[in-house]
Design a protein around this motif. Structure first.
Motif, PDB file in Angstrom:
ATOM      1  N   ALA A  45       0.819  -1.211   0.000  1.00  0.00           N
ATOM      2  CA  ALA A  45       0.000   0.000   0.000  1.00  0.00           C
ATOM      3  C   ALA A  45       0.852   1.260   0.000  1.00  0.00           C
ATOM      4  CB  ALA A  45      -0.928   0.001   1.219  1.00  0.00           C
ATOM      5  N   ILE A  46       2.075   1.183   0.542  1.00  0.00           N
ATOM      6  CA  ILE A  46       2.932   2.373   0.576  1.00  0.00           C
ATOM      7  C   ILE A  46       4.036   2.336  -0.474  1.00  0.00           C
ATOM      8  CG2 ILE A  46       2.501   2.712   3.039  1.00  0.00           C
ATOM      9  CD1 ILE A  46       5.355   1.693   3.549  1.00  0.00           C
ATOM     10  N   THR A  47       4.257   1.181  -1.092  1.00  0.00           N
ATOM     11  CA  THR A  47       5.404   1.070  -2.010  1.00  0.00           C
ATOM     12  C   THR A  47       5.006   0.806  -3.456  1.00  0.00           C
ATOM     13  OG1 THR A  47       5.639  -1.314  -1.541  1.00  0.00           O
ATOM     14  CG2 THR A  47       6.903   0.216  -0.167  1.00  0.00           C
ATOM     15  N   SER A  48       3.722   0.602  -3.743  1.00  0.00           N
ATOM     16  CA  SER A  48       3.302   0.306  -5.119  1.00  0.00           C
ATOM     17  C   SER A  48       3.402   1.562  -5.977  1.00  0.00           C
ATOM     18  CB  SER A  48       1.868  -0.225  -5.147  1.00  0.00           C
ATOM     19  OG  SER A  48       1.784  -1.464  -4.486  1.00  0.00           O
ATOM     20  N   PRO A  49       4.151   1.512  -7.085  1.00  0.00           N
ATOM     21  CA  PRO A  49       4.331   2.701  -7.934  1.00  0.00           C
ATOM     22  C   PRO A  49       3.026   3.138  -8.578  1.00  0.00           C
ATOM     23  CG  PRO A  49       5.982   1.010  -8.401  1.00  0.00           C
ATOM     24  CD  PRO A  49       4.939   0.369  -7.544  1.00  0.00           C
ATOM     25  N   ALA A  50       2.875   4.452  -8.732  1.00  0.00           N
ATOM     26  CA  ALA A  50       1.712   4.990  -9.442  1.00  0.00           C
ATOM     27  C   ALA A  50       1.912   4.879 -10.940  1.00  0.00           C
ATOM     28  CB  ALA A  50       1.491   6.444  -9.032  1.00  0.00           C
ATOM     29  N   ASP A  51       3.165   4.974 -11.403  1.00  0.00           N
ATOM     30  CA  ASP A  51       3.490   4.865 -12.811  1.00  0.00           C
ATOM     31  C   ASP A  51       3.999   3.457 -13.112  1.00  0.00           C
ATOM     32  OD1 ASP A  51       2.902   7.550 -12.815  1.00  0.00           O
ATOM     33  OD2 ASP A  51       4.998   8.174 -12.790  1.00  0.00           O
ATOM     34  N   GLN A  52       4.345   3.226 -14.362  1.00  0.00           N
ATOM     35  CA  GLN A  52       4.913   1.944 -14.748  1.00  0.00           C
ATOM     36  C   GLN A  52       6.233   1.730 -14.016  1.00  0.00           C
ATOM     37  OE1 GLN A  52       3.453  -0.301 -16.687  1.00  0.00           O
ATOM     38  NE2 GLN A  52       5.131  -1.751 -16.462  1.00  0.00           N
ATOM     39  N   PRO A  53       6.337   0.705 -13.170  1.00  0.00           N
ATOM     40  CA  PRO A  53       7.581   0.514 -12.418  1.00  0.00           C
ATOM     41  C   PRO A  53       8.703  -0.026 -13.294  1.00  0.00           C
ATOM     42  CG  PRO A  53       6.073  -1.308 -12.007  1.00  0.00           C
ATOM     43  CD  PRO A  53       5.332  -0.320 -12.864  1.00  0.00           C
ATOM     44  N   VAL A  54       9.933   0.188 -12.835  1.00  0.00           N
ATOM     45  CA  VAL A  54      11.087  -0.392 -13.504  1.00  0.00           C
ATOM     46  C   VAL A  54      11.168  -1.865 -13.117  1.00  0.00           C
ATOM     47  CG1 VAL A  54      13.595  -0.371 -13.671  1.00  0.00           C
ATOM     48  CG2 VAL A  54      12.342   1.782 -13.528  1.00  0.00           C
ATOM     49  N   ASP A  55      11.218  -2.740 -14.108  1.00  0.00           N
ATOM     50  CA  ASP A  55      11.371  -4.167 -13.854  1.00  0.00           C
ATOM     51  C   ASP A  55      12.866  -4.446 -13.748  1.00  0.00           C
ATOM     52  OD1 ASP A  55      11.511  -6.938 -13.863  1.00  0.00           O
ATOM     53  OD2 ASP A  55       9.853  -7.177 -15.258  1.00  0.00           O
ATOM     54  N   VAL A  56      13.377  -4.441 -12.512  1.00  0.00           N
ATOM     55  CA  VAL A  56      14.817  -4.576 -12.315  1.00  0.00           C
ATOM     56  C   VAL A  56      15.303  -5.950 -12.765  1.00  0.00           C
ATOM     57  CG1 VAL A  56      16.697  -4.506 -10.633  1.00  0.00           C
ATOM     58  CG2 VAL A  56      14.787  -2.911 -10.429  1.00  0.00           C
ATOM     59  N   ILE A  57      14.516  -6.984 -12.488  1.00  0.00           N
ATOM     60  CA  ILE A  57      14.925  -8.333 -12.901  1.00  0.00           C
ATOM     61  C   ILE A  57      15.105  -8.392 -14.415  1.00  0.00           C
ATOM     62  CG2 ILE A  57      14.222 -10.754 -13.057  1.00  0.00           C
ATOM     63  CD1 ILE A  57      12.853 -10.478 -10.395  1.00  0.00           C
ATOM     64  N   GLU A  58      14.135  -7.874 -15.140  1.00  0.00           N
ATOM     65  CA  GLU A  58      14.230  -7.906 -16.599  1.00  0.00           C
ATOM     66  C   GLU A  58      15.369  -7.014 -17.087  1.00  0.00           C
ATOM     67  OE1 GLU A  58      13.679  -9.193 -20.301  1.00  0.00           O
ATOM     68  OE2 GLU A  58      12.707  -9.984 -18.496  1.00  0.00           O
ATOM     69  N   THR A  59      15.578  -5.881 -16.413  1.00  0.00           N
ATOM     70  CA  THR A  59      16.660  -4.970 -16.808  1.00  0.00           C
ATOM     71  C   THR A  59      18.021  -5.641 -16.694  1.00  0.00           C
ATOM     72  OG1 THR A  59      15.395  -3.007 -16.156  1.00  0.00           O
ATOM     73  CG2 THR A  59      17.793  -2.779 -16.288  1.00  0.00           C
ATOM     74  N   VAL A  60      18.299  -6.281 -15.555  1.00  0.00           N
ATOM     75  CA  VAL A  60      19.615  -6.910 -15.376  1.00  0.00           C
ATOM     76  C   VAL A  60      19.734  -8.195 -16.190  1.00  0.00           C
ATOM     77  CG1 VAL A  60      20.053  -5.858 -13.140  1.00  0.00           C
ATOM     78  CG2 VAL A  60      18.874  -8.057 -13.233  1.00  0.00           C
ATOM     79  N   ARG A  61      18.613  -8.828 -16.505  1.00  0.00           N
ATOM     80  CA  ARG A  61      18.677  -9.985 -17.408  1.00  0.00           C
ATOM     81  C   ARG A  61      19.132  -9.558 -18.793  1.00  0.00           C
ATOM     82  NH1 ARG A  61      13.394 -13.815 -16.826  1.00  0.00           N
ATOM     83  NH2 ARG A  61      14.469 -14.833 -18.528  1.00  0.00           N
ATOM     84  N   ARG A  62      18.590  -8.434 -19.272  1.00  0.00           N
ATOM     85  CA  ARG A  62      18.974  -7.956 -20.600  1.00  0.00           C
ATOM     86  C   ARG A  62      20.405  -7.440 -20.607  1.00  0.00           C
ATOM     87  NH1 ARG A  62      13.964  -5.175 -20.508  1.00  0.00           N
ATOM     88  NH2 ARG A  62      15.157  -3.256 -20.230  1.00  0.00           N
ATOM     89  N   GLN A  63      20.799  -6.732 -19.551  1.00  0.00           N
ATOM     90  CA  GLN A  63      22.094  -6.062 -19.543  1.00  0.00           C
ATOM     91  C   GLN A  63      23.252  -6.997 -19.204  1.00  0.00           C
ATOM     92  OE1 GLN A  63      22.100  -2.512 -17.174  1.00  0.00           O
ATOM     93  NE2 GLN A  63      24.116  -1.862 -17.883  1.00  0.00           N
ATOM     94  N   TYR A  64      23.023  -7.924 -18.256  1.00  0.00           N
ATOM     95  CA  TYR A  64      24.126  -8.746 -17.754  1.00  0.00           C
ATOM     96  C   TYR A  64      23.872 -10.248 -17.850  1.00  0.00           C
ATOM     97  CZ  TYR A  64      25.315  -4.288 -15.498  1.00  0.00           C
ATOM     98  OH  TYR A  64      25.614  -2.965 -15.257  1.00  0.00           O
ATOM     99  N   ASP A  65      22.789 -10.660 -18.530  1.00  0.00           N
ATOM    100  CA  ASP A  65      22.410 -12.076 -18.560  1.00  0.00           C
ATOM    101  C   ASP A  65      22.218 -12.619 -17.146  1.00  0.00           C
ATOM    102  OD1 ASP A  65      22.460 -12.304 -21.351  1.00  0.00           O
ATOM    103  OD2 ASP A  65      24.614 -12.651 -21.358  1.00  0.00           O
TER     104      ASP A  65
END
Length: 252
Positions: free
Chosen positions: A37-57
């Protein structure tokens, strides 16, 4: 020793707390709903897992046992192991699990030297990997083998994180690990000099509490020691006031 890149991703309140109380487990109700309830982003959140999968496998998540089992909670007893147990204190990486063909193998990794976690949940496409020590109970290691849960032995009483990460690299080909753990494990990674990047989201809420877990817990700095410097890579704020920060730890 060669080791994987370590990226830490953590969400915190404005006062740096990462849980509601010391005994809270955010994966369980009602804490999960209250925290979201206090941490859910109002905008599209950054998918960190997907980001580091793409960048560093990246293909490994890292958690501490405290994210899965409440402190002081006694897990179900295990059958007693008798006879020769020395073999149990060797790495357990069955080829039929580790040597799977593509797509890339995904690992849910837990640091659990005390043998507290019981692996009964389905983690989907992720296989489980446990980091244990020479002092982990033999009954627990035998249990992991029966459950076909992979494990690596690193350290005597506490998991030697540097040695464990080196084994993950050399024995399993893991090149990047994403820590989504709590303050205790992330603090241990910091003190061992093992953090390369930090994704930090700050929510507009206050939790308080002297004993409430924070972004990085663990041993304090030694007298005269310098804080770990960070280099800001990106910063943004969403419509709900959550601040998203991405830092790199410069090479020393």
């Amino acid at each position: 020793m060669e080791r994987p890149r370590v990226v830490v991703s953590v969400g915190a309140s404005a006062d740096g707390k990462v849980a509601l109380t010391r005994r809270d487990i955010l994966m369980l109700e009602p804490s999960r709903t209250l925290w979201n309830a206090i941490t859910s982003p109002a905008d599209q959140p950054v998918d960190v897992i997907e980001t580091v999968r793409r960048q560093y496998d990246c293909n490994a998540i890292l958690e501490g046992s405290g994210s899965l089992v409440r402190e002081g909670e006694e897990p179900p007893a295990l059958p007693v192991t008798t006879g020769e147990v020395e073999q149990l204190y060797t790495d357990f990486l069955p080829p039929h699990i580790v040597e799977q063909p593509s797509p890339p193998h995904m690992w849910f990794t837990a640091v659990d030297s005390r043998g507290r976690v019981r692996w009964t949940e389905d983690h989907g496409d992720w296989d489980c990997l446990v980091l244990v020590t020479r002092s982990t109970p033999a009954d627990y290691l035998a249990y992991l083998r029966r459950q076909q849960v992979c494990y690596l032995v690193a350290g005597e009483d506490r998991v030697d994180l540097a040695a464990a990460l080196a084994k993950m690299s050399t024995l399993m080909g893991i090149r990047c690990v994403l820590s989504t753990a709590g303050g205790g494990l992330n603090g241990a990674l910091l003190r061992a000099g093992l953090i390369d990047e930090l994704y930090l989201s700050i929510s507009p809420a206050l939790v308080g509490g002297a004993d409430t877990p924070s972004v990085l817990d663990g041993p304090p700095l030694e007298v005269g020691a310098s804080p770990t410097p960070l280099r800001l890579l990106s910063c943004r704020v969403d419509a709900g006031g959550i601040l998203f920060l991405h830092y790199e730890v410069p090479a020393q």
